[in-house]
Design a protein around this motif. Sequence first.
Motif, PDB file in Angstrom:
ATOM      1  N   ALA A 214       0.830  -1.199   0.000  1.00 20.56           N
ATOM      2  CA  ALA A 214       0.000   0.000   0.000  1.00 20.56           C
ATOM      3  C   ALA A 214       0.869   1.256   0.000  1.00 20.56           C
ATOM      4  CB  ALA A 214      -0.925   0.003   1.212  1.00 20.56           C
ATOM      5  N   SER A 215       1.957   1.200   0.731  1.00 22.22           N
ATOM      6  CA  SER A 215       2.885   2.329   0.777  1.00 22.22           C
ATOM      7  C   SER A 215       3.499   2.591  -0.594  1.00 22.22           C
ATOM      8  CB  SER A 215       3.986   2.059   1.805  1.00 22.22           C
ATOM      9  OG  SER A 215       4.945   3.112   1.800  1.00 22.22           O
ATOM     10  N   ALA A 216       3.900   1.531  -1.281  1.00 18.48           N
ATOM     11  CA  ALA A 216       4.511   1.690  -2.608  1.00 18.48           C
ATOM     12  C   ALA A 216       3.521   2.275  -3.607  1.00 18.48           C
ATOM     13  CB  ALA A 216       5.026   0.339  -3.101  1.00 18.48           C
ATOM     14  N   ILE A 217       2.286   1.788  -3.560  1.00 21.75           N
ATOM     15  CA  ILE A 217       1.264   2.287  -4.491  1.00 21.75           C
ATOM     16  C   ILE A 217       0.949   3.761  -4.214  1.00 21.75           C
ATOM     17  CG2 ILE A 217      -1.135   2.066  -5.215  1.00 21.75           C
ATOM     18  CD1 ILE A 217      -0.887  -0.945  -4.692  1.00 21.75           C
ATOM     19  N   ALA A 218       0.766   4.089  -2.937  1.00 18.21           N
ATOM     20  CA  ALA A 218       0.435   5.469  -2.573  1.00 18.21           C
ATOM     21  C   ALA A 218       1.582   6.412  -2.903  1.00 18.21           C
ATOM     22  CB  ALA A 218       0.093   5.541  -1.079  1.00 18.21           C
ATOM     23  N   LEU A 219       2.802   6.015  -2.563  1.00 19.60           N
ATOM     24  CA  LEU A 219       3.961   6.854  -2.862  1.00 19.60           C
ATOM     25  C   LEU A 219       4.163   7.015  -4.366  1.00 19.60           C
ATOM     26  CD1 LEU A 219       6.598   5.625  -0.248  1.00 19.60           C
ATOM     27  CD2 LEU A 219       5.672   7.946  -0.457  1.00 19.60           C
ATOM     28  N   GLY A 220       3.995   5.916  -5.102  1.00 19.39           N
ATOM     29  CA  GLY A 220       4.164   5.991  -6.550  1.00 19.39           C
ATOM     30  C   GLY A 220       3.138   6.901  -7.203  1.00 19.39           C
ATOM     31  N   SER A 221       1.903   6.816  -6.736  1.00 23.41           N
ATOM     32  CA  SER A 221       0.836   7.655  -7.304  1.00 23.41           C
ATOM     33  C   SER A 221       1.082   9.136  -7.031  1.00 23.41           C
ATOM     34  CB  SER A 221      -0.515   7.238  -6.740  1.00 23.41           C
ATOM     35  OG  SER A 221      -0.799   5.889  -7.055  1.00 23.41           O
ATOM     36  N   PHE A 222       1.393   9.442  -5.775  1.00 25.06           N
ATOM     37  CA  PHE A 222       1.606  10.852  -5.437  1.00 25.06           C
ATOM     38  C   PHE A 222       2.890  11.380  -6.076  1.00 25.06           C
ATOM     39  CE2 PHE A 222       2.657  14.509  -2.773  1.00 25.06           C
ATOM     40  CZ  PHE A 222       1.435  15.168  -2.751  1.00 25.06           C
ATOM     41  N   ALA A 223       3.935  10.547  -6.130  1.00 29.07           N
ATOM     42  CA  ALA A 223       5.185  10.968  -6.767  1.00 29.07           C
ATOM     43  C   ALA A 223       4.969  11.291  -8.242  1.00 29.07           C
ATOM     44  CB  ALA A 223       6.245   9.877  -6.613  1.00 29.07           C
ATOM     45  N   THR A 224       4.106  10.518  -8.902  1.00 28.25           N
ATOM     46  CA  THR A 224       3.795  10.792 -10.308  1.00 28.25           C
ATOM     47  C   THR A 224       3.119  12.157 -10.457  1.00 28.25           C
ATOM     48  OG1 THR A 224       3.554   8.437 -10.785  1.00 28.25           O
ATOM     49  CG2 THR A 224       2.539   9.969 -12.325  1.00 28.25           C
ATOM     50  N   GLY A 225       2.189  12.450  -9.545  1.00 32.35           N
ATOM     51  CA  GLY A 225       1.533  13.764  -9.579  1.00 32.35           C
ATOM     52  C   GLY A 225       2.498  14.899  -9.310  1.00 32.35           C
ATOM     53  N   VAL A 226       3.401  14.688  -8.360  1.00 33.47           N
ATOM     54  CA  VAL A 226       4.405  15.713  -8.052  1.00 33.47           C
ATOM     55  C   VAL A 226       5.293  15.963  -9.263  1.00 33.47           C
ATOM     56  CG1 VAL A 226       6.470  16.208  -6.685  1.00 33.47           C
ATOM     57  CG2 VAL A 226       4.426  15.297  -5.572  1.00 33.47           C
TER      58      VAL A 226
END
Length: 264
Positions: A214-226
């Motif tokens: 869950a951490s990897a998915i959430a971080l990856g999603s937000f990092a893409t937006g950033v």
Amino acid sequence: MSGWLHTLPLAWMALVVFGATYIVAFILHQGIAALSAGSTARSFKALSPGMLPPLGIIFGLFVAFTAAQVWSDSDHANAAVNREASALRSVVILASSFPGEPEARLRTLVRSYIEETTSQEWPLMAESAATLTIIPPALNEALRTTLALTPNNPGQEIAQREITRWLEDAFEARRQRILVSSAQVNPTKWACLILQAFCALLAIAVVHSDNRMASAIALGSFATGVAASVLLILAHDRPFTGEIAVSPQPLLQVMPEAKAGGGE
């Protein structure tokens, strides 16, 4: 933000921005995961997920605040170039009111000014190094030539006044163009934007520390937006720099026979 980033092709710029953002997200993911295996796990679980929405909203406001300046600078740059081209086009059209040597002289001076602008000023503006200390000799000479004309009829008197007015408008448009060429997002805004993004990524990693997937998915999603937000701002940050910079094409369309310089 470093100047070399602005000069990169868009694909390489995207690679650098996305790569750097994903690396930071990966380091946070691995670091928090390692810490959560120890005595800090209880402290991590005490962090409320309710803080994530405010952090995301603040980051969004930072992006909107920064992007507003970038869009405004880009609009002003395009408007200045179009205004300058329109003024010079009017000069070329009105020059036909003085057939013969005066018309040819004005057309030559306008062509010379366009060639000088695209070959010398545009590369300087791309480096944010253009200044108003040097008056363009061709445009200055065109104004002097116009004022020295001797009208033979009322129509030529009106044409002389209009040519003078349009040349002055070209001077003003050039001034605006050079001023906006040095506009960019200042380091303080970049620092605040990046710091807020880091805080949000850190909070996401901590909140999801008990579930690595869950951490990897959430971080990856937000990092893409950033990364997408930073790339969008960075690509438009300097109006006359980069692959999607403001082009001198409107000026070249005034005198199609003019030679384009290094500004395209």
